[in-house]
Design an enzyme around this catalytic site. Structure first.
Site, PDB file in Angstrom:
ATOM      1  N   GLY A 158      -0.066   0.086   5.845  1.00  0.00           N
ATOM      2  CA  GLY A 158       0.166  -0.669   7.081  1.00  0.00           C
ATOM      3  C   GLY A 158      -0.966  -1.585   7.474  1.00  0.00           C
ATOM      4  N   GLY A 159      -1.888  -1.873   6.545  1.00  0.00           N
ATOM      5  CA  GLY A 159      -2.977  -2.784   6.888  1.00  0.00           C
ATOM      6  C   GLY A 159      -3.767  -2.244   8.065  1.00  0.00           C
ATOM      7  N   THR A 199       0.864  -1.167   0.000  1.00  0.00           N
ATOM      8  CA  THR A 199       0.000   0.000   0.000  1.00  0.00           C
ATOM      9  C   THR A 199       0.907   1.225   0.000  1.00  0.00           C
ATOM     10  OG1 THR A 199      -1.675  -1.205   1.215  1.00  0.00           O
ATOM     11  CG2 THR A 199      -1.905   1.163   1.232  1.00  0.00           C
ATOM     12  N   SER A 211     -12.003  -1.269   4.459  1.00  0.00           N
ATOM     13  CA  SER A 211     -10.581  -0.950   4.346  1.00  0.00           C
ATOM     14  C   SER A 211     -10.101  -0.225   5.587  1.00  0.00           C
ATOM     15  CB  SER A 211     -10.372  -0.041   3.126  1.00  0.00           C
ATOM     16  OG  SER A 211      -9.054   0.461   3.104  1.00  0.00           O
ATOM     17  N   SER A 212      -8.811  -0.300   5.826  1.00  0.00           N
ATOM     18  CA  SER A 212      -8.218   0.480   6.920  1.00  0.00           C
ATOM     19  C   SER A 212      -7.659   1.810   6.436  1.00  0.00           C
ATOM     20  CB  SER A 212      -7.080  -0.310   7.561  1.00  0.00           C
ATOM     21  OG  SER A 212      -7.567  -1.516   8.107  1.00  0.00           O
ATOM     22  N   ASP A 266      -9.915  -8.577   1.923  1.00  0.00           N
ATOM     23  CA  ASP A 266     -10.327  -7.615   2.956  1.00  0.00           C
ATOM     24  C   ASP A 266     -11.771  -7.843   3.398  1.00  0.00           C
ATOM     25  OD1 ASP A 266      -7.942  -6.371   3.339  1.00  0.00           O
ATOM     26  OD2 ASP A 266      -8.366  -4.641   2.084  1.00  0.00           O
ATOM     27  N   THR A 277      -3.791   0.940  -3.054  1.00  0.00           N
ATOM     28  CA  THR A 277      -3.244  -0.381  -2.711  1.00  0.00           C
ATOM     29  C   THR A 277      -3.648  -1.465  -3.704  1.00  0.00           C
ATOM     30  OG1 THR A 277      -3.056  -1.982  -0.897  1.00  0.00           O
ATOM     31  CG2 THR A 277      -5.234  -1.037  -1.251  1.00  0.00           C
TER      32      THR A 277
HETATM   33  O1  DON Z   1      -7.516  -1.585   2.492  1.00  0.00           O
HETATM   34  C1  DON Z   1      -6.915  -2.146   3.394  1.00  0.00           C
HETATM   35  O2  DON Z   1      -7.154  -1.969   4.568  1.00  0.00           O
HETATM   36  C2  DON Z   1      -5.787  -3.095   3.053  1.00  0.00           C
HETATM   37  N1  DON Z   1      -6.029  -3.686   1.772  1.00  0.00           N
HETATM   38  C3  DON Z   1      -4.503  -2.341   3.097  1.00  0.00           C
HETATM   39  C4  DON Z   1      -3.348  -3.234   2.907  1.00  0.00           C
HETATM   40  C5  DON Z   1      -2.094  -2.692   3.406  1.00  0.00           C
HETATM   41  O3  DON Z   1      -2.007  -1.598   3.884  1.00  0.00           O
HETATM   42  C6  DON Z   1      -0.944  -3.597   3.282  1.00  0.00           C
HETATM   43  N2  DON Z   1       0.241  -3.097   3.785  1.00  0.00           N
HETATM   44  N3  DON Z   1       0.740  -2.130   4.122  1.00  0.00           N
END
Ligand code: DON
Length: 608
Positions: free
Chosen positions: A502-503, A409, A480-481, A451, A427
């Site tokens: 950062g997920g 991301t 999503s985060s 997700d 992302t």
């Molecule tokens: O949208 C989301 O929350 C996730 N797909 C984001 C993934 C992510 O940030 C991965 N790493 N940093």
């Protein structure tokens, strides 16, 4: 020197009664500094993309032109996260009246604030129309992780091309062709691979070399006939002619250059051949949306962030609501007392997220209640200042394993010389998405379907245990985060743009950057650099970056936290508008400042 024994207890008592708190430093006296510009600034995860953004500012473009151009450039230069085949969110504020109505764009979602216009763009992927709730369930009811992350079934209908084109058409100043040209040039003429990309591609080789198209895109020809394709070394030239052609079609035709015609045909053919679900009808039905930013306040500041299907914006505002009246400044940045309250609040907010949040187009959510002062007060009352409350006590579910952030991301922030601000996070989900590229079109596909809650109540890759509101359904957007966020100062002037990858750690990263800046007197660079913590209810543990003192960690452990050292959290590329006192006392815009988070090796700020 030896202290007379009778004085020791008195000294200890005095130390405990009056916590040692350094007086806040002047912003200029701190250990970290951003890059200052007399005009605009772009902070992104890649030097070339930041420079592309600034080139748009120099040509008279605004923050939206710069953000869109830099995002398209990231699709070329940062293939692990920048993308055409993924999705994302964007929040913008521009001074003055909105240009959108004159361009035939809907204006119903706009907010008029600080003498300007704010709006958010939702270009999250959608589940294909043929998707079903049990798409990733194996016969025994468990989630088939490979199918959910590494197959074509894991791909949601891409949103990035539609989102960027919509933002640019409705709010940019330059032409779409102008903002796409630098990305087209980078793809067609190539660029020198930097060490971070070379390293990333080496590590991704097992994934990408398994797909013949991805292998041909990102690796050199085999050294010996029949051998594996060869990872590029730093300094070698990477050209992506198929991607250049795809970008040219978007430049010429807008959304239709991606969602119809040769690009769409190639994507649909791949899906049909290799068992994916996305059809021509899915692509034709895809629409990016202009949506009203989620607004909140904190100690006089106004925040504009992303509404659902971002769970990050709701979580951020809930966290700020819980923490607002607490004496965090007195406790001090990085103190065990403040960190304890932060992570306890995080757990409560993740409980709400897991229970309630989903795609607003398909799921009813009690947003007003979740964001109310009364709810914040109720949650605050559930925090025990001296003891960690275990997840099982807060949430009657069995303990779940797994979890943590990812390394992918990407977030970029832009300020322009007129005070315009953009924060945008995009992302493919994992690094390089599902690792499958579209033959003849030059781009990788996302694995954003993971997700969704593939099996409500069980953790996904980020350890998130989500509910029915985020179950897979046709046309639905997964929660999503991602939390792109703008902040306005207490005097009403636009101020900050931030966000992070950062997920599940994204909203908590953004929270800490903002608290450091708004509460703890950190300048923006120190606010971004300071070490971070994260907790998300399940798994029941407190993750922390390096940089906290062992004494602080011991105090947290004594409160009952299960501590877990963590790799770096997020990459919060952020910008700030600089205001100085004007002649008549009214603040005058004096330029901007950019901070590239040093947690990623390739981040860079470019100035106008
Ligand atoms: O949208 C989301 O929350 C996730 N797909 C984001 C993934 C992510 O940030 C991965 N790493 N940093």
């Amino acid at each position: 020197m030896r202290l007379p024994l009778p004085l020791l207890p008195a000294l200890l008592a005095a130390l405990l009664a009056a916590p040692l708190r350094a007086s806040p430093l002047q912003e200029r006296d701190q250990r970290f500094h951003g890059v200052v510009s007399a005009g605009g600034v772009v902070a992104s995860q890649d030097r070339l993309a930041s420079e592309v953004g600034v080139a748009m500012l120099r040509r008279g473009g605004n923050a939206v032109d710069a953000a869109v151009a830099a995002s398209f450039a990231l699709a070329v230069t940062l293939p692990q996260a920048g993308n055409l085949g993924g999705g994302g969110f964007l929040v913008l504020w521009l001074p003055g009246p909105s240009p959108a109505a004159d361009r035939g764009c809907p204006t119903g979602a706009e907010l008029t604030i600080a003498g300007g216009t704010a709006v958010a763009v939702n270009f999250r992927e959608t589940a294909p129309l043929a998707a079903t709730a049990d798409l990733f369930l194996a016969a025994d009811g468990t989630v088939d992780r490979r199918r959910a992350t590494r197959s074509l079934l894991a791909t949601g209908v891409p949103g990035t091309p539609a989102g960027l084109v919509l933002a640019q058409r409705c709010y940019g100043r330059l032409s779409l062709a102008a903002v796409l040209q630098p990305a087209i040039d980078l793809a067609a003429e190539g660029f020198a691979v930097g060490e971070p990309l070379a390293d990333s591609l080496r590590r991704a080789a097992p994934l990408l070399q398994a797909d013949p198209t991805a292998s041909a895109l990102f690796y050199g020809p085999p050294l010996e006939p029949g051998g594996p394709s060869r990872p590029y070394d730093a300094g070698e030239w990477l050209r992506q002619p198929d991607l250049a052609a795809t970008l040219r079609r978007i430049a010429a035709e807008g959304e239709a250059g991606f969602y119809a015609g040769p690009t769409a045909e190639r994507l649909v053919a791949l899906m049909a051949e290799r068992g994916g679900l996305i059809t021509a009808a899915d692509l034709q039905a895809y629409r990016a949306q202009l949506v009203r930013p989620l607004a909140g306040s904190f100690q006089g500041h106004t925040l504009l962030t992303m509404p659902p299907p971002s769970a990050g914006g709701v979580g951020l505002l809930q966290l700020l609501g819980i923490l607002e009246p607490l004496p965090l400044a007195e406790q001090g940045a990085g103190s065990a007392a403040a960190l304890h309250r932060l992570v306890e609040a995080m757990n409560l907010v993740y409980r709400d997220r897991n229970r309630w949040l989903g795609d607003p187009d398909q799921v009813a959510m009690p947003l007003e209640r979740l964001l109310s002062r009364a709810h914040a007060a109720k949650l605050r009352g559930q925090i025990d200042p001296l003891r960690h409350r275990p997840a099982a006590e807060l949430d009657g579910q069995p303990a779940a394993a797994g979890g943590g952030g990812g390394d992918n991301t990407t977030h970029l922030s832009v300020a322009d010389r007129r005070g315009g601000l953009v924060a945008t996070t995009t992302t493919l989900n994992f690094a390089y998405g599902n690792g499958i590229a579209v033959p003849g079109a030059g781009f990788l596909l996302n694995n954003e379907m993971d997700d969704f809650a593939a099996a409500p109540g069980r953790p996904n890759v980020f350890g998130l245990v989500q509910g029915q509101a985020n179950a897979i359904a046709p046309g639905r957007r997964p929660l999503s985060s991602m939390t792109p966020t703008l902040v306005f100062r207490p005097d009403g002037r636009p101020w900050l743009a931030t966000g992070s990858p950062g997920g599940s750690r994204i909203p908590t990263t953004v929270l800490q950057v903002l608290l450091n800046r708004m509460v703890h007197g950190h300048n923006l660079a120190t606010a971004v650099a300071s070490p971070r913590v994260h907790s998300q209810l399940w798994p029941d543990r407190l993750s922390h970056e390096q940089g906290f003192s062992p004494d602080t960690l011991a105090l947290l452990a004594a409160r009952g936290h299960a501590l877990q050292p963590s790799t770096a959290m997020g990459s919060a590329n952020s910008v700030e508008l600089l205001w100085s006192p004007g002649p008549a006392g009214a603040p005058r815009l004096a330029g901007s400042l950019g901070v590239a988070d040093t947690r990623r090796p390739e981040g860079a700020v470019a100035v106008e």
